[in-house]
Design a protein around this motif. Structure first.
Motif, mmCIF file in Angstrom:
data_model
loop_
_atom_site.group_PDB
_atom_site.id
_atom_site.type_symbol
_atom_site.label_atom_id
_atom_site.label_comp_id
_atom_site.label_asym_id
_atom_site.label_seq_id
_atom_site.Cartn_x
_atom_site.Cartn_y
_atom_site.Cartn_z
ATOM 1 N N THR A 95 28.132 -36.811 -16.864
ATOM 2 C CA THR A 95 28.474 -35.901 -18.341
ATOM 3 C C THR A 95 29.035 -35.551 -18.415
ATOM 4 O O THR A 95 29.944 -35.378 -18.797
ATOM 5 N N PRO A 96 29.137 -36.709 -19.924
ATOM 6 C CA PRO A 96 30.432 -37.181 -19.978
ATOM 7 C C PRO A 96 30.245 -35.878 -21.682
ATOM 8 O O PRO A 96 29.153 -34.472 -22.002
ATOM 9 N N LEU A 97 31.375 -35.981 -22.070
ATOM 10 C CA LEU A 97 32.228 -34.691 -22.118
ATOM 11 C C LEU A 97 31.212 -35.373 -23.805
ATOM 12 O O LEU A 97 30.739 -33.981 -25.331
ATOM 13 N N CYS A 124 17.488 -44.716 -14.626
ATOM 14 C CA CYS A 124 16.032 -44.967 -14.047
ATOM 15 C C CYS A 124 15.501 -45.634 -14.099
ATOM 16 O O CYS A 124 13.824 -45.367 -13.192
ATOM 17 N N ALA A 125 15.961 -46.585 -14.687
ATOM 18 C CA ALA A 125 14.887 -48.048 -14.315
ATOM 19 C C ALA A 125 15.072 -48.295 -12.602
ATOM 20 O O ALA A 125 14.000 -48.828 -12.671
ATOM 21 N N ALA A 126 15.912 -48.300 -12.104
ATOM 22 C CA ALA A 126 16.021 -48.355 -10.958
ATOM 23 C C ALA A 126 15.968 -47.968 -9.701
ATOM 24 O O ALA A 126 16.200 -48.027 -9.102
ATOM 25 N N SER A 127 15.386 -46.562 -10.075
ATOM 26 C CA SER A 127 14.642 -45.332 -8.892
ATOM 27 C C SER A 127 13.499 -45.624 -9.104
ATOM 28 O O SER A 127 11.815 -45.613 -9.252
ATOM 29 N N VAL A 128 13.368 -46.757 -8.273
ATOM 30 C CA VAL A 128 11.953 -47.288 -8.313
ATOM 31 C C VAL A 128 10.610 -46.471 -7.015
ATOM 32 O O VAL A 128 9.679 -46.588 -7.296
ATOM 33 N N ASP A 129 11.823 -45.652 -6.190
ATOM 34 C CA ASP A 129 10.648 -44.677 -4.922
ATOM 35 C C ASP A 129 10.628 -43.660 -6.179
ATOM 36 O O ASP A 129 10.217 -42.642 -5.546
ATOM 37 N N GLN A 130 10.283 -43.300 -7.549
ATOM 38 C CA GLN A 130 10.057 -41.890 -8.125
ATOM 39 C C GLN A 130 10.790 -40.507 -7.686
ATOM 40 O O GLN A 130 9.930 -39.914 -7.213
ATOM 41 N N ASN A 131 11.656 -41.111 -7.080
ATOM 42 C CA ASN A 131 12.861 -39.796 -6.277
ATOM 43 C C ASN A 131 13.675 -39.671 -7.162
ATOM 44 O O ASN A 131 14.367 -38.010 -6.541
ATOM 45 N N GLY A 132 13.909 -39.702 -8.584
ATOM 46 C CA GLY A 132 15.261 -39.330 -8.871
ATOM 47 C C GLY A 132 15.432 -38.531 -9.836
ATOM 48 O O GLY A 132 14.306 -38.244 -10.626
ATOM 49 N N VAL A 133 16.228 -37.489 -10.304
ATOM 50 C CA VAL A 133 15.882 -36.914 -10.988
ATOM 51 C C VAL A 133 17.188 -36.785 -11.829
ATOM 52 O O VAL A 133 19.013 -37.368 -10.727
ATOM 53 N N LEU A 134 17.020 -36.879 -12.697
ATOM 54 C CA LEU A 134 18.219 -37.005 -14.041
ATOM 55 C C LEU A 134 19.260 -35.831 -14.870
ATOM 56 O O LEU A 134 18.197 -34.755 -15.395
ATOM 57 N N ILE A 135 20.267 -35.861 -14.212
ATOM 58 C CA ILE A 135 20.974 -34.502 -15.567
ATOM 59 C C ILE A 135 21.648 -35.011 -16.072
ATOM 60 O O ILE A 135 22.980 -36.107 -15.866
ATOM 61 N N LEU A 136 21.397 -34.565 -17.613
ATOM 62 C CA LEU A 136 21.918 -35.126 -18.150
ATOM 63 C C LEU A 136 22.807 -34.882 -19.368
ATOM 64 O O LEU A 136 22.519 -33.264 -20.123
ATOM 65 N N SER A 137 24.315 -34.883 -20.254
ATOM 66 C CA SER A 137 24.559 -34.564 -20.770
ATOM 67 C C SER A 137 24.520 -34.364 -22.163
ATOM 68 O O SER A 137 23.706 -35.055 -22.610
ATOM 69 N N GLU A 138 24.004 -32.675 -22.321
ATOM 70 C CA GLU A 138 24.675 -32.464 -24.422
ATOM 71 C C GLU A 138 24.137 -33.678 -25.225
ATOM 72 O O GLU A 138 23.547 -33.708 -26.426
ATOM 73 N N PHE A 139 25.259 -33.931 -24.731
ATOM 74 C CA PHE A 139 26.390 -34.333 -25.544
ATOM 75 C C PHE A 139 26.642 -35.823 -25.742
ATOM 76 O O PHE A 139 27.106 -37.031 -26.078
ATOM 77 N N LEU A 148 17.659 -33.128 -17.246
ATOM 78 C CA LEU A 148 17.879 -31.638 -17.326
ATOM 79 C C LEU A 148 18.849 -31.683 -17.795
ATOM 80 O O LEU A 148 19.714 -31.721 -17.472
ATOM 81 N N LEU A 149 19.180 -30.905 -19.039
ATOM 82 C CA LEU A 149 19.980 -31.021 -19.881
ATOM 83 C C LEU A 149 21.490 -29.926 -19.425
ATOM 84 O O LEU A 149 20.355 -28.828 -19.335
ATOM 85 N N VAL A 150 22.554 -30.692 -19.332
ATOM 86 C CA VAL A 150 23.405 -29.085 -19.031
ATOM 87 C C VAL A 150 24.662 -29.296 -20.716
ATOM 88 O O VAL A 150 25.015 -30.342 -20.873
ATOM 89 N N ASN A 151 25.900 -28.987 -20.763
ATOM 90 C CA ASN A 151 26.505 -28.713 -21.248
ATOM 91 C C ASN A 151 26.943 -29.037 -20.292
ATOM 92 O O ASN A 151 28.244 -27.485 -19.753
ATOM 93 N N PRO A 152 28.347 -29.977 -20.154
ATOM 94 C CA PRO A 152 29.645 -30.650 -19.896
ATOM 95 C C PRO A 152 30.934 -29.759 -19.010
ATOM 96 O O PRO A 152 31.290 -29.035 -18.317
#
Length: 479
Positions: free
Chosen positions: A379-381, A393-408, A420-424
């Motif tokens: 969640t960088p500003l 994502c590349a290293a989530s080889v067990d296919q069980n990861g969720v990415l929450i990511l800053s829209e910025f 899942l995009l968020v405003n930090p």
């Protein structure tokens, strides 16, 4: 398909792609790590290229011998640019990182506009250009990298260099309103406009630069706007301005995460935190990364959704950076206080909400952290790209990861549909995203991660190099 480069590639960056160290009087040189080095090293070897930059040490090291050893082993040459301690302080730590870094990340309050630092920045950029001019040949591709060296193109033209000059900015480029606060904005723009190709991470950065050039340079005008680039006329010259989102070597991270050593390290890590989902944050200590806001969002999630307590842990790794700079010291103290307060408030026997680690991770441990964590909270500003999101994502080889990511983050342009995009700055909204990720069904997780991995695999770092080089050669590429 990899693009063949039939001319010598001359790469210019603030630091050379090496690590030099000494042990008991014995000096050693080894290739550095990072996405840029991974991408460019094979190209440099094929055409016996030249990499120019600061070696990161002084005259005490036997640089000529070390560079010769490196050249024999790696099949491309290094050329050092000497810097004094005062120049490192004023050009790099000063103007580059106390002026351009916060300004380009939309954090005006952290900016220090020092005339002395600006003059040293000019002097060092001129020295880089002088060494490039001495070492380059008439048919070289000269590719300059990042915010520390924006003026090198202009000084190269003063040196009489006629060949194609390219520049890539790895961090964001600010809006015209923000950029106008820089006292030396015209000089910096004119220096950049001497390149033939200017590359940015995102379409937004490209548009910001074009808007600044048109608004602030009377001699600049738009010739055409195409999907991949904008063509500007600058006096008698034409300048191509494109966006080229950088990436990682997907196969390297994916393959590395499947090794036995990483599998065992990942199991051990989760065994110590058994019975709960891990929310992972990995960041260099920097005020652009949104770390205090992230801690507050996690605290809000525990407040708002008490059912997740004891079932979730934030594992935050902070890599030390610029530890002698007051702003960074203050940030470290704030993080210590926040983690302590939140843990004191919510901890129960056998469960601590935040595991806060202040150190760097060696490669096996890094991949293990990626592989074992069910959620990544990135969640960088403001961020040029953020390769941690792609590495996770590349290293989530067990296919069980969720990415929450800053829209910025620049990565949001490519990954926003499946992350899942968020405003930090929205603490409550980020808390909701943490809960949504925690409760996400396994099939939804797999589908989202599969799409993210497809995107990263297709748009890997080798494709980034190919696209940039194609554009340098006046060619277009297909999506």
């Amino acid at each position: 398909m990899k693009k063949k480069i039939d001319k010598r590639l001359v790469v210019v960056s603030n630091r050379l792609p090496i690590v030099i160290d000494e042990e008991e009087g014995n000096w050693r040189i080894a290739p550095g790590s990072g996405g840029l080095i991974t991408a460019l090293a094979p190209v440099m070897k094929k055409n016996r290229g030249l990499w120019i930059g600061w070696p990161g040490c002084g005259e005490e090291a036997p640089l000529q011998k070390l560079f010769e050893d490196f050249g024999k082993e790696q099949d491309y040459r290094l050329k050092g640019v000497p810097l004094t301690e005062e120049e490192v302080e004023k050009y790099y730590l000063g103007f580059s990182n106390e002026t351009l870094w916060p300004l380009f990340h939309d954090l005006l309050g952290y900016c220090n506009f020092s005339l002395e630092n600006w003059r040293t920045y000019q002097e060092v950029n001129r020295r880089f250009a002088s060494i490039v001019a001495e070492e380059s040949k008439d048919d070289d591709f000269i590719w300059v990298h990042d915010y520390q060296l924006t003026l090198v193109g202009g000084y190269l033209r003063e040196e009489g260099i006629k060949q194609t000059l390219a520049f890539f900015l790895h961090i964001p480029f600010p809006s015209a309103d923000l950029f106008s606060r820089l006292p030396w904005k015209i000089e910096l723009l004119r220096g950049m406009m001497e390149y033939d190709l200017i590359g940015f991470q995102t379409l937004r950065d490209r548009r910001n630069f074009v808007n600044c050039a048109i608004a602030m340079l009377p001699e600049a005008e738009v010739v055409s706007r195409l999907r991949h680039y904008t063509l500007l006329r600058y006096g008698s010259r034409k300048v191509k301005v494109g966006h080229f989102p950088i990436s990682i070597d997907f196969e390297e991270f994916n393959r590395g995460a499947r090794t036995k050593a990483v599998e065992e390290a990942a199991w051990y890590l989760h065994e110590n935190l058994q019975g709960r989902q891990l929310v992972l944050g990995i960041d260099r200590l920097d005020y652009t990364k949104g770390l205090p806001e992230r801690f507050l969002a996690f605290e809000r999630a525990l407040e708002k959704y008490p059912e997740i307590r004891r079932k979730i842990t934030l594992l935050q790794v902070v890599v030390p950076s610029r530890t002698l700079v007051p702003d960074y010291q203050n940030l470290k103290e704030l993080l210590d206080q926040l983690a302590g307060r939140i843990n004191a408030r919510f901890a129960e026997q056998g469960w601590i909400p935040i595991h806060y680690v202040y150190r760097s991770l060696e490669p096996t441990q890094l991949l293990a952290h990626y592989r074992t964590s069910e959620i990544a909270l990135i969640t960088p500003l403001r961020d040029g790209m953020n390769l941690v999101a792609k590495e996770y994502c590349a290293a989530s080889v067990d296919q069980n990861g969720v990415l929450i990511l800053s829209e910025f983050a620049g990565a949001a342009d490519q990954m926003g549909k499946a992350a899942l995009l968020v405003n930090p700055y929205d603490i409550d909204g980020t808390a909701d995203a943490i809960y949504r990720a925690f409760t996400m069904e396994p099939e939804d997780r797999r589908q989202r991660l599969s799409l993210l991995q497809t995107i990263i695999r297709r748009h890997d770092v080798h494709r980034w190099v190919n696209q940039f080089v194609s554009s340098m050669k006046g060619e277009e590429w297909r999506e």
